[in-house]
Design a protein around this motif. Structure first.
Motif, PDB file in Angstrom:
ATOM      1  N   THR E   8       0.817  -1.218   0.000  1.00 12.16           N
ATOM      2  CA  THR E   8       0.000   0.000   0.000  1.00 12.16           C
ATOM      3  C   THR E   8       0.849   1.266   0.000  1.00 12.16           C
ATOM      4  O   THR E   8       0.356   2.358   0.280  1.00 12.16           O
ATOM      5  CB  THR E   8      -0.955   0.030   1.215  1.00 12.16           C
ATOM      6  N   THR E 115      -2.729   7.388  -0.043  1.00 12.83           N
ATOM      7  CA  THR E 115      -2.503   5.946   0.075  1.00 12.83           C
ATOM      8  C   THR E 115      -3.449   5.371   1.123  1.00 12.83           C
ATOM      9  O   THR E 115      -3.977   6.086   1.977  1.00 12.83           O
ATOM     10  CB  THR E 115      -1.055   5.618   0.503  1.00 12.83           C
ATOM     11  N   ALA E 116      -3.646   4.050   1.033  1.00 15.66           N
ATOM     12  CA  ALA E 116      -4.443   3.365   2.051  1.00 15.66           C
ATOM     13  C   ALA E 116      -3.557   3.120   3.278  1.00 15.66           C
ATOM     14  O   ALA E 116      -2.344   2.925   3.155  1.00 15.66           O
ATOM     15  CB  ALA E 116      -4.967   2.049   1.498  1.00 15.66           C
ATOM     16  N   SER E 118      -1.747   1.070   5.949  1.00 14.71           N
ATOM     17  CA  SER E 118      -1.267  -0.315   5.832  1.00 14.71           C
ATOM     18  C   SER E 118      -1.681  -1.153   7.029  1.00 14.71           C
ATOM     19  O   SER E 118      -1.562  -2.369   6.993  1.00 14.71           O
ATOM     20  CB  SER E 118       0.249  -0.339   5.665  1.00 14.71           C
TER      21      SER E 118
HETATM   22 CA   LIG Z   1       0.060   3.236   3.006  1.00 19.71          CA
END
Ligand SMILES: [Ca+2]
Ligand SMILES: [Ca+2]
Ligand SMILES: [Ca+2]
Ligand SMILES: [Ca+2]
Ligand SMILES: [Ca+2]
Ligand SMILES: [Ca+2]
Ligand SMILES: [Ca+2]
Ligand SMILES: [Ca+2]
Ligand SMILES: [Ca+2]
Ligand SMILES: [Ca+2]
Ligand SMILES: [Ca+2]
Ligand SMILES: [Ca+2]
Lengths: 201, 201, 201, 201, 201, 201
Positions: E8, E115-116, E118
């Motif tokens: 991710t 970003t997602a 993690s």
């Molecule tokens: Ca991330």
């Protein structure tokens, strides 16, 4: 031969060799380009072609689309004119990769306006970069070419060892060219540009 | 015959011959072009046609798209007008390559505006270069043509030997033309341009 | 090797490794771009590829379409030029995700004009973000690479433990690079841009 | 009848006759044209129609696309407006060519704005040139029409002999028109243009 | 976890949870947008996805196409850039609706550039209006998340009762958020816009 | 009911009734229109819909495309915005024509911006001209509606006799409207335009 002379009297037809249930046989690959006025586009494949043989036609066309300019072929003709490749007889299912060289030759003949030599038949898989890859049935194909009065046969270089299986009396009457690149096929199979003749002569 | 006279009274219809479970039969290939105002395009095939017969229609169309201008046909009409080829009866499955000449004739009739001769029926595979290739069932087809009152039949030249099987009393009443190029078919099967008549007459 | 040297002499070809019924084998992934004059577009896949392998080709292409500019590849070439990926031999069915790195390398070679190194073969699944994921058959693939005269092999980092199964005498003659991102593959497998050579040399 | 009067109260609906497992039945063919603002195009077919019946719809549409102008129909409406033909009930599979006349009538009603006569039902295959070809099940269809309160039935001229099988007491209460061209069908089945009424009346 | 942190690290990847033959597992949904220069368009789905899972991807995309502007996502990016969603491993068939939230998150991450997280994994069907619907396998999925080092899990609110089946020692080490709208998922799973980092860091 | 109130809080969702293996059930039809900025077009159908149910969606859309202007719906919105119809739950196969009224209502709600009434559920096939045709399972559907707290149910007028089979204590608590035209459905099921509320309220 009379048959192949009639068939290849116009640009767009090349003489191939196939293995059939009954040994080998000569086949003719026909290609046409639609009149740009008629609005056709895309690729049409007929002759009850199997999956592998349809892929051979797409490879032949992509080869000419990416390399045709190097070969001084007018690839712009492929842009707005429908391409049709047909392999008679229409009701006989056909498959396999070995008509690759014949399909490439028929298309190159059509684009160049140079007819195919009626005394030449050919067999071989073509890769996307124009390499000629080995095929099966060399013996049956050469016997069929000989029976049909063909005098020159083009085979993949990597099939040269298979010539050992062909009867000497047949081989004696054939000129066999082992080839490894489809450009060699075109050089050997197409009539010179200057001998271009009116269709039907 | 009354039936074929009615059917072929308008451009776009040609009389073919088929082998059926019950011997032979006359069939009519119908072709139409959409009004350019109506926005249709592409090729529509109906009549429960099998794979091989659909390919015959594509070959006939590509032949005219690539050679039509030589034949003085207005191929530009194919550009923005949908082409539809139908073979009645609608619920009867049909297949095989032998309607190739009939499909080519129906399309050429439509494009030229010349009706097909109602006393002529035909059978033969067509290749992409217009060659007429041999078919099966010559005997049954000629018997069916005779029964239907047809007086002229066009067959592939390479089927001439099959005429030996046709009863002499039938053959005596038929004019049979062996043909090897579809241009001969068109010359024999279409009414002259000058005799063009209003639809329905 | 002579074979891979001939095959990779032009941009667009990369050397992969496959597991076959008879152990392992070297395979060549070929990519071509149509002449923009020729009017082709879209992606053509040939070589009797199975569902998973066709998806690998789409992943390789999407990876380059989304990340190609970062890699200084001329992705605009993909816009109006048809892409064709072929994996000879044409009649042999092939499947699985492990040609992902080879497909990405063949396409990057084509776009960059840099040929692939003929002494390098590779295997590995590629994810859409360019990660190299583990595959099966490391032992058979390395034996096949060795037999074919390959000296450098790229494998997924997560397959490093599988090297224990490869005979020491084979491993001694191979340089094995474990990789985790496809950018490492491109750096190792493509000739430097400055050594770009004319096709066929 | 009340049912067919409600159904045919708007242009685009015609009353057909079908053979079902349980004898015969009345069916309604519905046609619609999308608002040009809504951006639809092409032909949509629904009602769980079989292959042959889908072909009938394409034949009806092509007939009007090629002959519509002669019939003074505004075929330009077909250009940028999606055509939809539906045959309720939606879950009942239907097939066969005998709804050809009904489909042609529904489309012609839609284009002309003339509603179909609610006392008329019809059956018959249509060819691409508009000929009405014979169908099966005349007896069951006439019985169904009679049960449904229909008073006028159109059948193919070549089905006239089948009227012998219909009970005299039913035939006495029906006006049966044998027809051979779909133009006769349209003349008999559509309300005159001057009697055009607002939808729902 | 190291694995999900690596995966991710770039926008366009989200961590999901699946039930497999061997219990549960973590999976990564990857999304990419083609460079507008590269001319791609449409939606490509890979990873041997079954019918239901392909529909989940279409629902996720339509949700963002209709509601994206409310979420301040640049939906115009979807217009001329091909979208590709892939779920490794490439050869493993996958199906079911429970990756809906993960697909929506991966696409929203890609569009937003955020970003997602993690440490977050998620499971849940998404409806076209963004509601999170219940799924199966909560216990196996939470065990798999825990094994993989995930610390936060998002589940459908209607699956809250299933938490009773999860061992207390696992539940103690997980933060579980029951959610009923996919907007809650995006708020919990995406890094804040201001912490946006260069890819690979 | 709380469930249907939440579901129908936004335009584009309508409450239907289905027969399932376990009696009857309430289902929600969801419709969305893509942001014109996002470049989507065409019709997407999800929810594991069978052939007949997919046809129902096409009929609903064509009905609105041809009659929407009469209903004062902005059909131009359908031109360049992709339409998506989804029926949760995503993994449950669904079929049959009886969601026709619900699909039409969901689409009309979306176009008009008027939410559907959360106390109303409906069942009925729709024809292309908007007629409401009879369906099966009236008893199970009304029991399911009652269980779900629905107070008003719309059924096809031709299904009125089936109300005899519904227990009196259930019927007493339901207002049942027999309808014969989908315009009646829209009048009964959509909130008045003036009560339009912000999504989520
Ligand atoms: Ca991330
Ligand atoms: Ca095959
Ligand atoms: Ca020649
Ligand atoms: Ca005539
Ligand atoms: Ca077949
Ligand atoms: Ca497969
Ligand atoms: Ca090289
Ligand atoms: Ca009427
Ligand atoms: Ca069928
Ligand atoms: Ca499935
Ligand atoms: Ca079905
Ligand atoms: Ca509401």
């Amino acid at each position: 031969t009379p048959e192949s002379a009639e068939r290849t009297a116009v640009p767009g037809v090349a003489t191939g060799l196939a293995v059939t249930g009954a040994g080998g046989d000569v086949l003719f690959v026909e290609a046409s380009l639609a009149d740009p006025e008629s609005g056709a586009s895309g690729l049409t494949l007929t002759g009850q072609l199997g999956d592998v043989m349809k892929e051979s036609a797409r490879i032949a066309l992509s080869y000419l689309r990416s390399r045709g300019a190097e070969l001084e072929l007018p690839v712009g003709d492929l842009k707005e004119r429908g391409v049709h490749i047909h392999v008679p007889a229409g009701a006989v299912p056909k498959d396999g990769p070995s008509a690759g060289v014949t399909m490439t030759t028929a298309l190159a003949s059509l684009l160049s306006g140079r007819t195919a030599r009626s005394d030449v038949a050919m067999t071989g898989e073509v890769s996307l970069t124009g390499r000629v890859l080995p095929i099966g049935g060399v013996k049956q194909k050469l016997l069929a070419a000989h029976r049909a009065g063909i005098t020159t046969v083009l085979i993949p270089a990597r099939n040269e060892p298979d010539l050992d299986d062909v009867p000497a009396e047949v081989l004696d009457q054939l000129t066999v060219h082992p080839v490894s690149d489809v450009r060699e096929v075109l050089a050997l199979a197409l009539e010179p540009a200057e001998s271009r003749q009116p269709a039907g002569v």
